[in-house]
Design a protein around this motif. Structure first.
Motif, PDB file in Angstrom:
ATOM      1  N   GLU A  67       0.790  -1.142   0.075  1.00  0.00           N
ATOM      2  CA  GLU A  67       0.074  -0.009  -0.011  1.00  0.00           C
ATOM      3  C   GLU A  67       1.049   1.311   0.207  1.00  0.00           C
ATOM      4  O   GLU A  67       0.579   2.417  -0.591  1.00  0.00           O
ATOM      5  CB  GLU A  67      -0.953  -0.058   1.177  1.00  0.00           C
ATOM      6  N   LYS A  68       2.135   1.175   0.561  1.00  0.00           N
ATOM      7  CA  LYS A  68       2.658   2.236   0.788  1.00  0.00           C
ATOM      8  C   LYS A  68       3.460   2.701  -0.594  1.00  0.00           C
ATOM      9  O   LYS A  68       3.514   3.871  -0.811  1.00  0.00           O
ATOM     10  CB  LYS A  68       4.089   1.912   1.990  1.00  0.00           C
ATOM     11  N   ARG A  69       3.776   1.775  -1.205  1.00  0.00           N
ATOM     12  CA  ARG A  69       4.195   2.075  -2.538  1.00  0.00           C
ATOM     13  C   ARG A  69       3.428   2.043  -3.856  1.00  0.00           C
ATOM     14  O   ARG A  69       3.540   2.366  -4.890  1.00  0.00           O
ATOM     15  CB  ARG A  69       5.553   0.930  -2.860  1.00  0.00           C
ATOM     16  N   GLY A  70       2.245   1.457  -3.600  1.00  0.00           N
ATOM     17  CA  GLY A  70       1.102   1.331  -4.463  1.00  0.00           C
ATOM     18  C   GLY A  70       1.657   0.464  -5.507  1.00  0.00           C
ATOM     19  O   GLY A  70       1.055   0.731  -6.753  1.00  0.00           O
ATOM     20  N   LYS A  71       2.052  -0.654  -5.332  1.00  0.00           N
ATOM     21  CA  LYS A  71       2.508  -1.549  -6.341  1.00  0.00           C
ATOM     22  C   LYS A  71       2.567  -2.968  -5.830  1.00  0.00           C
ATOM     23  O   LYS A  71       2.756  -3.305  -4.399  1.00  0.00           O
ATOM     24  CB  LYS A  71       4.087  -1.007  -6.657  1.00  0.00           C
ATOM     25  N   GLY A  72       2.618  -3.908  -6.577  1.00  0.00           N
ATOM     26  CA  GLY A  72       2.588  -5.145  -6.045  1.00  0.00           C
ATOM     27  C   GLY A  72       4.075  -5.631  -5.404  1.00  0.00           C
ATOM     28  O   GLY A  72       4.888  -4.836  -5.982  1.00  0.00           O
ATOM     29  N   VAL A  73       4.190  -6.582  -4.752  1.00  0.00           N
ATOM     30  CA  VAL A  73       5.371  -6.665  -4.181  1.00  0.00           C
ATOM     31  C   VAL A  73       6.659  -6.901  -4.752  1.00  0.00           C
ATOM     32  O   VAL A  73       7.875  -6.512  -4.791  1.00  0.00           O
ATOM     33  CB  VAL A  73       5.467  -7.620  -2.681  1.00  0.00           C
ATOM     34  N   PHE A  74       6.206  -7.587  -6.141  1.00  0.00           N
ATOM     35  CA  PHE A  74       7.390  -8.148  -7.063  1.00  0.00           C
ATOM     36  C   PHE A  74       7.762  -6.907  -7.833  1.00  0.00           C
ATOM     37  O   PHE A  74       8.793  -6.783  -8.592  1.00  0.00           O
ATOM     38  CB  PHE A  74       6.859  -9.054  -7.962  1.00  0.00           C
ATOM     39  N   ALA A  75       6.994  -5.825  -7.796  1.00  0.00           N
ATOM     40  CA  ALA A  75       7.431  -4.398  -8.366  1.00  0.00           C
ATOM     41  C   ALA A  75       8.238  -3.448  -7.537  1.00  0.00           C
ATOM     42  O   ALA A  75       8.563  -2.256  -7.821  1.00  0.00           O
ATOM     43  CB  ALA A  75       6.534  -3.729  -9.111  1.00  0.00           C
ATOM     44  N   THR A  76       8.379  -4.037  -6.247  1.00  0.00           N
ATOM     45  CA  THR A  76       9.349  -3.227  -5.117  1.00  0.00           C
ATOM     46  C   THR A  76      10.555  -4.104  -4.643  1.00  0.00           C
ATOM     47  O   THR A  76      10.562  -5.247  -4.828  1.00  0.00           O
ATOM     48  CB  THR A  76       8.267  -2.987  -3.933  1.00  0.00           C
TER      49      THR A  76
END
Lengths: 127, 127
Positions: free
Chosen positions: A68-77
């Motif tokens: 939620e913090k980054r607004g992305k799926g975890v594999f995009a972070t």
């Protein structure tokens, strides 16, 4: 697929909140202590060399799929919270003493289980 | 520390002998098929982007600590044979269709279990 702990990382970071988000952006020094049976695997590594430490983020959440913090799926972070919380930390070897490496650029929480060490090779690791 | 299979890699390489030693040196295309529960984690990835695939070398030997062929300990090499045979393959995304990524630069044997995907970030991954 069961992982083996091959050693532990010693760092100045007692809690996840204390650790830098990425080791490359840190000059923090730490130690990589291999368990005795695995020390033979270090032969050929040299001070000054860059290596990747692969370690297990033992305090990470494994059920997160969206940040939620980054607004992305975890594999995009690069968040540590992911189904298989394996971190990659690029560090430079300062000294090697027996089964212990002193390194610069550590981002792991103290006591993190070490999974693997790989030499950094620009030609294969960088786009 | 138990790993979860989050998907499988489909490649043209049926046997380890057929696979290139490093994906970066290959233009081979393959597919990354995520298992349905993990597809949400892909949100935010885009075609053209470079990513690291972390996968399990399910055919590797895990008791090797010294590579006779290379004259070095396994942690000073990129050999797949190591206590925790986790490979890192830098690939470029060609297309994304639902839970499937088409990628270029694959080095995995067909059917390799996928463990993680991380976006490549030059600033933190390159010395």
């Amino acid at each position: 697929m069961e992982l083996r702990t091959i050693g532990f990382i010693r760092s100045p970071f007692g809690k996840p909140e204390d650790a830098p988000s990425q080791g490359k952006r840190s000059k923090a020094r730490g130690k990589v202590e291999l368990l005795d049976p695995y020390a033979e695997g270090l032969k050929g590594l040299k001070p000054g060399q860059y290596i990747y430490l692969l370690y297990f983020c033992h305090r990470a959440e494994r059920d997160a799929l969206f940040s939620e913090k980054r607004g992305k799926g975890v594999f995009a972070t690069r968040s540590p919270h992911r189904p298989n919380p394996i971190a990659i930390d690029l560090v430079r070897i300062i000294a090697i003493t027996g089964s212990c490496l002193e390194v610069e650029g550590i981002d792991a929480v103290d006591g993190s289980p070490l999974l693997d060490i790989k030499p950094f090779v620009r030609d294969i690791d960088c786009a």
